[in-house]
Design a protein around this motif. Structure first.
Motif, PDB file in Angstrom:
ATOM      1  N   THR A 178       0.986  -1.270   0.050  1.00 62.29           N
ATOM      2  CA  THR A 178      -0.102   0.241   0.103  1.00 62.29           C
ATOM      3  C   THR A 178       0.777   1.105   0.096  1.00 62.29           C
ATOM      4  O   THR A 178       0.334   2.465   0.417  1.00 62.29           O
ATOM      5  CB  THR A 178      -0.949   0.149   1.267  1.00 62.29           C
ATOM      6  OG1 THR A 178      -0.103  -0.129   2.663  1.00 62.29           O
ATOM      7  CG2 THR A 178      -1.887  -1.147   1.341  1.00 62.29           C
TER       8      THR A 178
ATOM      9  N   LEU B 247       3.014   4.507  -0.562  1.00 56.65           N
ATOM     10  CA  LEU B 247       2.885   5.619  -1.948  1.00 56.65           C
ATOM     11  C   LEU B 247       4.387   5.989  -2.469  1.00 56.65           C
ATOM     12  O   LEU B 247       5.228   6.137  -1.887  1.00 56.65           O
ATOM     13  CB  LEU B 247       2.550   6.933  -1.003  1.00 56.65           C
ATOM     14  CG  LEU B 247       2.045   8.112  -1.945  1.00 56.65           C
ATOM     15  CD1 LEU B 247       0.746   7.760  -2.528  1.00 56.65           C
ATOM     16  CD2 LEU B 247       1.964   9.392  -1.118  1.00 56.65           C
TER      17      LEU B 247
ATOM     18  N   GLN C 289      -9.534   0.209  -2.196  1.00 60.55           N
ATOM     19  CA  GLN C 289      -8.817   1.518  -1.549  1.00 60.55           C
ATOM     20  C   GLN C 289      -8.251   2.538  -2.883  1.00 60.55           C
ATOM     21  O   GLN C 289      -8.641   3.679  -2.688  1.00 60.55           O
ATOM     22  CB  GLN C 289      -7.342   0.945  -0.889  1.00 60.55           C
ATOM     23  CG  GLN C 289      -7.715   0.297   0.498  1.00 60.55           C
ATOM     24  CD  GLN C 289      -6.389  -0.148   1.025  1.00 60.55           C
ATOM     25  OE1 GLN C 289      -5.269  -0.501   0.388  1.00 60.55           O
ATOM     26  NE2 GLN C 289      -6.367  -0.266   2.374  1.00 60.55           N
ATOM     27  N   ASN C 290      -7.648   1.846  -3.740  1.00 54.06           N
ATOM     28  CA  ASN C 290      -7.180   2.501  -4.938  1.00 54.06           C
ATOM     29  C   ASN C 290      -8.529   3.277  -5.686  1.00 54.06           C
ATOM     30  O   ASN C 290      -8.440   4.290  -6.298  1.00 54.06           O
ATOM     31  CB  ASN C 290      -6.223   1.859  -5.936  1.00 54.06           C
ATOM     32  CG  ASN C 290      -4.952   2.028  -5.295  1.00 54.06           C
ATOM     33  OD1 ASN C 290      -4.574   2.603  -4.507  1.00 54.06           O
ATOM     34  ND2 ASN C 290      -3.892   1.178  -5.903  1.00 54.06           N
TER      35      ASN C 290
ATOM     36  N   LEU D 214     -11.139  15.280  -2.883  1.00 52.64           N
ATOM     37  CA  LEU D 214      -9.686  15.299  -3.274  1.00 52.64           C
ATOM     38  C   LEU D 214      -9.581  16.518  -4.313  1.00 52.64           C
ATOM     39  O   LEU D 214     -10.427  17.262  -4.458  1.00 52.64           O
ATOM     40  CB  LEU D 214      -9.185  14.072  -3.964  1.00 52.64           C
ATOM     41  CG  LEU D 214      -8.975  12.870  -2.532  1.00 52.64           C
ATOM     42  CD1 LEU D 214      -8.818  11.764  -3.326  1.00 52.64           C
ATOM     43  CD2 LEU D 214      -7.826  13.487  -1.837  1.00 52.64           C
TER      44      LEU D 214
ATOM     45  N   GLY E 213      -5.726  14.990 -14.887  1.00 55.24           N
ATOM     46  CA  GLY E 213      -6.138  13.422 -15.056  1.00 55.24           C
ATOM     47  C   GLY E 213      -5.426  12.517 -13.866  1.00 55.24           C
ATOM     48  O   GLY E 213      -4.225  13.281 -13.051  1.00 55.24           O
TER      49      GLY E 213
ATOM     50  N   CYS F 284      -1.171   2.732 -10.904  1.00 58.21           N
ATOM     51  CA  CYS F 284      -2.318   2.085  -9.841  1.00 58.21           C
ATOM     52  C   CYS F 284      -3.353   2.507  -9.920  1.00 58.21           C
ATOM     53  O   CYS F 284      -4.411   1.745 -10.591  1.00 58.21           O
ATOM     54  CB  CYS F 284      -1.489   2.183  -8.377  1.00 58.21           C
ATOM     55  SG  CYS F 284      -0.018   1.764  -7.946  1.00 58.21           S
ATOM     56  N   LEU F 285      -3.437   3.906  -9.507  1.00 57.99           N
ATOM     57  CA  LEU F 285      -4.865   4.381  -9.767  1.00 57.99           C
ATOM     58  C   LEU F 285      -5.839   4.340 -11.141  1.00 57.99           C
ATOM     59  O   LEU F 285      -6.852   3.926 -10.983  1.00 57.99           O
ATOM     60  CB  LEU F 285      -5.096   5.803  -9.180  1.00 57.99           C
ATOM     61  CG  LEU F 285      -5.349   5.983  -7.824  1.00 57.99           C
ATOM     62  CD1 LEU F 285      -4.533   5.220  -6.869  1.00 57.99           C
ATOM     63  CD2 LEU F 285      -5.110   7.653  -7.414  1.00 57.99           C
TER      64      LEU F 285
ATOM     65  N   TYR G 232       4.207  11.253 -13.477  1.00 61.02           N
ATOM     66  CA  TYR G 232       2.836  11.321 -13.271  1.00 61.02           C
ATOM     67  C   TYR G 232       2.337  12.223 -12.012  1.00 61.02           C
ATOM     68  O   TYR G 232       1.267  12.186 -11.809  1.00 61.02           O
ATOM     69  CB  TYR G 232       2.486   9.955 -13.327  1.00 61.02           C
ATOM     70  CG  TYR G 232       2.663   9.108 -12.092  1.00 61.02           C
ATOM     71  CD1 TYR G 232       3.422   8.289 -11.319  1.00 61.02           C
ATOM     72  CD2 TYR G 232       1.585   9.077 -10.887  1.00 61.02           C
ATOM     73  CE1 TYR G 232       3.889   7.601 -10.373  1.00 61.02           C
ATOM     74  CE2 TYR G 232       1.743   8.482  -9.777  1.00 61.02           C
ATOM     75  CZ  TYR G 232       2.846   7.658  -9.622  1.00 61.02           C
ATOM     76  OH  TYR G 232       2.941   7.276  -8.103  1.00 61.02           O
TER      77      TYR G 232
HETATM   78  N1  SAJ Z   1      -4.110  12.899  -7.949  1.00 63.57           N
HETATM   79  C1  SAJ Z   1      -4.910  13.873  -8.171  1.00 63.57           C
HETATM   80  N2  SAJ Z   1      -5.610  14.336  -7.205  1.00 63.57           N
HETATM   81  C2  SAJ Z   1      -5.322  14.405  -5.966  1.00 63.57           C
HETATM   82  C3  SAJ Z   1      -4.486  13.276  -5.702  1.00 63.57           C
HETATM   83  C4  SAJ Z   1      -3.994  12.613  -6.524  1.00 63.57           C
HETATM   84  O1  SAJ Z   1      -5.301  14.185  -9.503  1.00 63.57           O
HETATM   85  O2  SAJ Z   1      -5.954  14.791  -5.047  1.00 63.57           O
HETATM   86  C5  SAJ Z   1      -3.311  12.325  -8.933  1.00 63.57           C
HETATM   87  C6  SAJ Z   1      -1.934  12.297  -8.937  1.00 63.57           C
HETATM   88  O3  SAJ Z   1      -1.721  13.599  -9.604  1.00 63.57           O
HETATM   89  C7  SAJ Z   1      -1.277  11.134  -9.692  1.00 63.57           C
HETATM   90  C8  SAJ Z   1      -2.468  10.173  -9.388  1.00 63.57           C
HETATM   91  O4  SAJ Z   1      -3.446  10.784  -8.893  1.00 63.57           O
HETATM   92  O5  SAJ Z   1      -1.448  11.491 -11.075  1.00 63.57           O
HETATM   93  C9  SAJ Z   1      -2.164   8.996  -8.588  1.00 63.57           C
HETATM   94  O6  SAJ Z   1      -1.391   9.828  -7.581  1.00 63.57           O
HETATM   95  P1  SAJ Z   1      -1.290   9.463  -5.841  1.00 63.57           P
HETATM   96  O7  SAJ Z   1      -0.450  10.055  -5.191  1.00 63.57           O
HETATM   97  O8  SAJ Z   1      -2.887   9.422  -5.517  1.00 63.57           O
HETATM   98  O9  SAJ Z   1      -1.083   7.624  -5.794  1.00 63.57           O
HETATM   99  P2  SAJ Z   1      -0.159   6.636  -6.441  1.00 63.57           P
HETATM  100  O10 SAJ Z   1      -0.510   6.139  -7.690  1.00 63.57           O
HETATM  101  O11 SAJ Z   1       1.129   7.115  -6.413  1.00 63.57           O
HETATM  102  O12 SAJ Z   1      -0.170   5.616  -5.248  1.00 63.57           O
HETATM  103  C10 SAJ Z   1      -1.391   4.870  -4.795  1.00 63.57           C
HETATM  104  C11 SAJ Z   1      -1.490   5.070  -3.363  1.00 63.57           C
HETATM  105  N3  SAJ Z   1      -2.842   4.650  -3.088  1.00 63.57           N
HETATM  106  C12 SAJ Z   1      -3.879   5.395  -2.417  1.00 63.57           C
HETATM  107  O13 SAJ Z   1      -3.461   6.242  -1.648  1.00 63.57           O
HETATM  108  C13 SAJ Z   1      -5.267   4.715  -1.997  1.00 63.57           C
HETATM  109  C14 SAJ Z   1      -0.510   4.158  -2.579  1.00 63.57           C
HETATM  110  O14 SAJ Z   1      -0.846   4.142  -1.261  1.00 63.57           O
HETATM  111  C15 SAJ Z   1      -0.746   2.718  -3.293  1.00 63.57           C
HETATM  112  O15 SAJ Z   1       0.250   1.871  -2.470  1.00 63.57           O
HETATM  113  C16 SAJ Z   1      -0.215   2.687  -4.680  1.00 63.57           C
HETATM  114  O16 SAJ Z   1      -1.192   3.578  -5.362  1.00 63.57           O
HETATM  115  C17 SAJ Z   1      -0.208   1.359  -5.155  1.00 63.57           C
HETATM  116  O17 SAJ Z   1       0.874   0.906  -5.402  1.00 63.57           O
HETATM  117  O18 SAJ Z   1      -1.298   0.759  -5.348  1.00 63.57           O
END
Ligand code: SAJ
Length: 429
Positions: free
Chosen positions: A152, A154, A208-209, A249, A254, A259-260, A314
């Motif tokens: 999980t 980040l 979660q994601n 959020l 985008g 992951c997401l 990203y």
């Molecule tokens: N983003 C937005 N608005 C926000 C938050 C993020 O547009 O308010 C965008 C970011 O700019 C990015 C994308 O979402 O493009 C993803 O970034 P992130 O920081 O939200 O997440 P990841 O993909 O780096 O990591 C996620 C996390 N999951 C959650 O928070 C539920 C991390 O804890 C997981 O371990 C990871 O996915 C994974 O490996 O699955």
């Protein structure tokens, strides 16, 4: 302390292997890609992550982390391999998980524990991995322990979160679960929760994601609504979040990363119930078009313009470009003119010229430019990633280089008043 073979030395496997080694386990790190092993042997840490190099070096120097060309018998096998998803076919590629199963099965011993950490569709641990491992003649839950324990962490904060995030452990039976909990207890400082079975643990990771992606989808839709009502989405969201039970959020260009944008689709592999979740995904993917609409609103002729995109990682302060909104924006904009990124189609003349800059990305396949080169004579700058460097941009210096002072701040990291005072038209998502 136990012997642990970690399968896959990428974003999750490498820090996990180093963590286990730094907490005293005898760790064997294996990766099917021989170049990963040889680079690590040469002292190269191929994953850009704060503090990881020193952490991995510490593990090697302690003698507790050994790289292996072939997998070895171990009390624990921890599987951290990729599970790509084919969006067109709606099918996950579980070949890496299967390959680990095939390799572990002949060396599996009574009393061993196999833990799958990779993100997978619900039912994979028992439906795909278990039968392969049982080709050993041993039975899961009776002779060996079989568990799903999703990662999980980040990106950008991996080492801290490996220790401090709660873990969800789901074994095929109680003994399996206990065995995995024992391993995680050796370094996890947070709570370790157990689920009834591996499928629930797999599902938990995905929701979660999905929660985060869907929440961002709501924020992005709010941004589009706010645009139509002529108000600032950021101000509205900040005020809405004053309510004790509201936590929206942030909108943006985008959702990127590995992951997401991917994990919600795993939920639809064996279910038709994906509705809201799929819609949110599509809203998030559509934000690149929204950014292009904002550009078109500000520029006399988008087709004849020079656009500088700042940020093709990203997200902020990482160097990972997987599914990056900034790159998608570049591709969508520059079907023809000048290819800063390899195009997905032939393109047409008359599209805007696009330049890209990212101080965190090192990718020879991209035509990355210095900040100065990318922004000289630009008709508009788009901030597509919230790197710290971009929050400190000097409007006067930038404005002097540009052909006209237009900036689209998709991450709302600039102070609008300051930029307006410097003569800029500034738009935010
Ligand atoms: N983003 C937005 N608005 C926000 C938050 C993020 O547009 O308010 C965008 C970011 O700019 C990015 C994308 O979402 O493009 C993803 O970034 P992130 O920081 O939200 O997440 P990841 O993909 O780096 O990591 C996620 C996390 N999951 C959650 O928070 C539920 C991390 O804890 C997981 O371990 C990871 O996915 C994974 O490996 O699955």
């Amino acid at each position: 302390m136990s012997s642990v073979c970690v399968h896959g030395l990428g974003y999750i496997g490498l820090p996990t292997a180093a963590m286990l080694a730094n907490y005293g386990h005898d760790v064997y790190g294996y990766d099917a890609d021989a170049s990963v092993i040889s680079e690590l042997r040469d002292g190269e840490v191929h994953v850009e992550e704060p503090g990881l190099r020193a952490f991995v070096t510490q593990a090697f120097e302690s003698g507790k982390l050994e790289l292996v060309e072939e997998i070895v018998p171990a009390k624990y096998h921890v599987i951290c391999v990729p599970t790509p998803f084919d969006r067109e076919e709606m099918t996950p590629d579980l070949s890496y998980v299967r390959a680990v199963g095939d390799a572990v099965s002949p060396i599996l011993r009574t009393g061993d524990t196999v833990i799958l950490e990779s993100t997978v569709p619900p039912g994979t641990t028992t439906g795909t991995l278990q039968p392969i491992l049982e080709e050993s003649g041993l039975t899961a839950g009776k002779d060996f322990a079989l568990v799903h324990c999703p990662e999980t962490v980040l990106p950008g904060n991996i080492i801290t979160e490996l220790r401090q995030n709660a873990r969800i452990v789901g074994g095929v039976n109680g003994i399996s679960t206990e065995s995995a909990v024992h391993l995680y207890e050796s370094f996890v400082e947070a709570e370790i929760r157990t689920t009834s079975d591996p499928t629930t643990a797999e599902f938990v990771k995905l929701i979660q994601n999905t929660f985060r992606d869907t929440n961002i989808g709501l924020a992005n839709e709010i941004a589009r609504l706010a645009h139509d009502y002529g108000i600032d989405s950021r101000e509205a969201i900040e005020m809405a979040n004053e309510h004790p039970r509201v936590d929206i959020l942030q909108p943006g260009p985008g959702v990127g990363g590995h992951c997401l944008p991917v994990d919600p689709w795993f939920l639809g592999v064996d279910s038709e119930a994906l509705d809201l979740i799929a819609t949110a995904r599509n809203v998030n993917d559509g934000m690149v078009e929204f950014v292009i609409d904002l550009l078109a609103e500000e520029l006399d002729s988008l087709a004849d313009s020079r656009i500088a995109i700042l940020g093709v990682a990203y997200k902020g302060n990482v160097g990972d470009t997987r599914m990056s909104p900034g790159l998608r924006l570049a591709r969508e904009l520059q079907h023809g003119a000048r290819q800063a990124v390899p195009a997905t189609d032939g393109g047409t003349p008359g599209d805007p010229s696009v330049s890209i800059h990212d101080p965190h990305v090192d990718d020879p396949t991209l035509d990355l430019q210095s900040l100065e080169a990318a922004t000289t004579d630009a008709d508009a700058v788009v901030i597509a990633t919230d790197h710290d460097e971009f929050a400190e941009l000097d409007p006067d210096a930038l404005g002097q280089r540009m052909a006209q002072r237009t900036i689209i701040d998709t991450k709302a990291i600039l102070a609008p008043d300051q930029w307006r005072e410097a003569g800029f038209t500034i738009r935010r998502v």
